[in-house]
Design a protein around this motif. Structure first.
Motif, PDB file in Angstrom:
ATOM      1  N   LYS A  29       0.834  -1.214   0.000  1.00  0.00           N
ATOM      2  CA  LYS A  29       0.000   0.000   0.000  1.00  0.00           C
ATOM      3  C   LYS A  29       0.863   1.256   0.000  1.00  0.00           C
ATOM      4  CE  LYS A  29      -4.100  -1.808   2.329  1.00  0.00           C
ATOM      5  NZ  LYS A  29      -4.926  -1.742   3.542  1.00  0.00           N
ATOM      6  N   THR A  30       1.927   1.238   0.806  1.00  0.00           N
ATOM      7  CA  THR A  30       2.811   2.406   0.884  1.00  0.00           C
ATOM      8  C   THR A  30       3.483   2.667  -0.458  1.00  0.00           C
ATOM      9  OG1 THR A  30       3.202   1.997   3.230  1.00  0.00           O
ATOM     10  CG2 THR A  30       4.812   3.381   2.094  1.00  0.00           C
ATOM     11  N   ARG A  33       0.913   4.034  -2.928  1.00  0.00           N
ATOM     12  CA  ARG A  33       0.622   5.458  -2.665  1.00  0.00           C
ATOM     13  C   ARG A  33       1.719   6.349  -3.220  1.00  0.00           C
ATOM     14  NH1 ARG A  33      -1.525   4.043   2.572  1.00  0.00           N
ATOM     15  NH2 ARG A  33       0.574   4.264   3.378  1.00  0.00           N
ATOM     16  N   LYS A  34       2.966   5.934  -3.029  1.00  0.00           N
ATOM     17  CA  LYS A  34       4.085   6.724  -3.547  1.00  0.00           C
ATOM     18  C   LYS A  34       4.070   6.777  -5.078  1.00  0.00           C
ATOM     19  CE  LYS A  34       7.241   6.299   0.324  1.00  0.00           C
ATOM     20  NZ  LYS A  34       7.767   7.627   0.531  1.00  0.00           N
ATOM     21  N   ILE A  36       1.390   6.501  -7.006  1.00  0.00           N
ATOM     22  CA  ILE A  36       0.259   7.361  -7.392  1.00  0.00           C
ATOM     23  C   ILE A  36       0.628   8.823  -7.223  1.00  0.00           C
ATOM     24  CG2 ILE A  36      -2.081   8.059  -6.720  1.00  0.00           C
ATOM     25  CD1 ILE A  36      -2.574   5.020  -6.135  1.00  0.00           C
ATOM     26  N   ARG A  37       1.281   9.167  -6.097  1.00  0.00           N
ATOM     27  CA  ARG A  37       1.722  10.557  -5.897  1.00  0.00           C
ATOM     28  C   ARG A  37       2.679  10.984  -7.005  1.00  0.00           C
ATOM     29  NH1 ARG A  37       3.652  10.137  -0.126  1.00  0.00           N
ATOM     30  NH2 ARG A  37       1.736   9.734   0.957  1.00  0.00           N
ATOM     31  N   ASP A  44       7.275  13.908  -3.501  1.00  0.00           N
ATOM     32  CA  ASP A  44       7.384  12.912  -2.439  1.00  0.00           C
ATOM     33  C   ASP A  44       8.125  13.549  -1.268  1.00  0.00           C
ATOM     34  OD1 ASP A  44       7.091  10.460  -1.186  1.00  0.00           O
ATOM     35  OD2 ASP A  44       8.977   9.684  -1.972  1.00  0.00           O
TER      36      ASP A  44
END
Length: 119
Positions: A29-30, A33-34, A36-37, A44
């Motif tokens: 998940k982490t 998320r990175k 997607i960002r 970041d």
């Protein structure tokens, strides 16, 4: 502490607390998320970049107004107890302003000032 060592320690702690499978899920998940960002063009945040973290996570004015209007079924009084001894006036004013600007209104500020030295 080196960021890699820090991350490894976080993973070890998470494995002990939640197990291997939950740890893998959290890592995935982490990373997602990175990614997607990154794809959205968002910067970041670097380890130790507190200013960037605040900018990214601080609530907007509209969010604060919503928080201030929120009514709770149970609203306990929050007592903030602050020991004071030769406190600089600037720090005291900053503390009071911070407390006054809280969105939760049922609080009290308790100041304890030690005037004399114990022998």
């Amino acid at each position: 502490m080196n960021i890699i060592v820090h991350r490894i320690n976080q993973i070890k702690f998470y494995i002990k607390k939640y197990g291997f499978i939950k740890t893998i899920k959290k890592c995935i998940k982490t990373v997602l998320r990175k990614i997607i960002r990154f794809l959205k063009g968002e910067k970041d945040l670097q380890y130790g970049d507190y200013g960037g973290w605040i900018k990214h996570n601080e609530p907007k004015d509209a969010d604060l107004k919503i928080q201030m209007k929120k009514k709770f079924k149970i609203a306990p009084k929050i007592s903030v107890i602050v020991p004071m001894y030769n406190t600089k006036e600037k720090f005291f004013k900053d503390l009071v302003n911070c407390m006054i600007n809280q969105t939760y209104s049922n609080w009290e500020l308790c100041l304890a000032d030690r005037k004399s030295k114990t022998k």
